[in-house]
Design a protein around this motif. Structure first.
Motif: not given
Ligand code: IPE
Ligand code: IPE
Ligand code: MG
Length: 252
Positions: A52-53, A56, A97, A100
């Motif tokens: 997931a990072e 981003r 996410y 965010e």
């Protein structure tokens, strides 16, 4: 030691956007999270968190180098077969996410949106998706990052066929007026161009039901790199390969 530090610092500097042409629409099958974790003796869920990072980082990188559409396969209609704990970790990551994204969209200048069959998602996730998609729609000038959640290419085509059949039944559309464009306009991606370039990390060489209709003339790129390890430099290498391809679309 000082030299080592300097080298290390330079090493970790993200590659800067260059002048190379970039595809208008890049799509990624984010695969290999589980194997990344297994290699490290970690639970599969740890791989999803790092993956997931990576989403981003790579979405931001794509925006910075001028890619207008970046689309990722985050959860397929077949992924419900996985253990409950893994599915719930993924759902919690989507929650985090999306929240965010709603808050940082304006600052990041990336319109984050979600497509797929959202009807079976938990009500709170559906609510976050609705807010996120509404925010994204307000910002057509931004680059677009699309998360495909509970997405399946066959499911999407089936839904389009159903919707078209209903229009025919209601007398709004004649069967002979159904064109390829009619079908495209009934897919989740109706408002987007088809992907030019589809990347699959992790060494698997299959589409796994991703963008079946839209990929008719996409260029494919497969790499053994596992998604959590995928870096901006890997995107650069992929784009360089894309730029060497000769797309003929059936012509000469
Ligand atoms: C991709 O990684 C993420 C999802 C499908 C949600 P995987 O979880 O499929 O990782 P591997 O393929 O098992 O390594
Ligand atoms: C495809 O990966 C789906 C996503 C990346 C969301 P899978 O790991 O589910 O695909 P298979 O099972 O290897 O075909
Ligand atoms: Mg996989």
């Amino acid at each position: 030691m000082a030299l080592f530090n300097i080298l290390k610092k330079e090493d970790s500097t993200p590659p800067q956007p260059s002048d190379r042409p970039v595809p208008q629409h890049i799509a990624v099958i984010m695969d290999g999270n589980g194997r990344w974790a297994k290699k490290r003796g970690l639970p599969r869920t740890a791989g999803h968190k790092v993956g997931a990072e990576t989403f981003r980082t790579i979405a931001t990188y794509c925006k910075n180098i001028g890619v207008k559409y970046f689309t990722v396969y985050a959860f397929s209609t077949e992924n419900w077969k996985r253990p409950e704990e893994e599915v719930s970790t993924l759902m919690n990551l989507f929650r985090r996410y999306l929240k965010e994204a709603i808050d940082t969209m304006a600052k990041d200048e990336i319109a984050v949106q979600v497509i797929g069959d959202l009807s079976v998602l938990a009500p709170d996730i559906r609510e976050l998706v609705a807010r996120c998609n509404a925010e994204a729609q307000k910002r057509p000038e931004f680059s677009v990052a699309t998360l495909c959640i509970n997405y399946g290419g066959r499911d999407e085509i089936k839904n389009a066929v159903r919707a078209i059949a209903q229009e025919v039944q209601a007398g709004q559309l004649k069967p002979e007026d159904i064109t390829e464009d009619t079908i495209s306009q009934h897919l989740y991606t109706a408002h987007m161009p088809d992907p030019d370039f589809i990347i699959r990390p992790s060494g698997e060489i299959r589409t796994s039901n991703f963008l079946l209709w839209q990929s008719a003339y996409a260029e494919y790129y497969f790499t053994d790199v596992l998604w959590p390890d995928f870096k901006p430099a890997d995107m650069d290498a992929a784009i360089d390969e894309f730029n060497r391809r000769n797309r003929r679309f059936g012509g000469v």
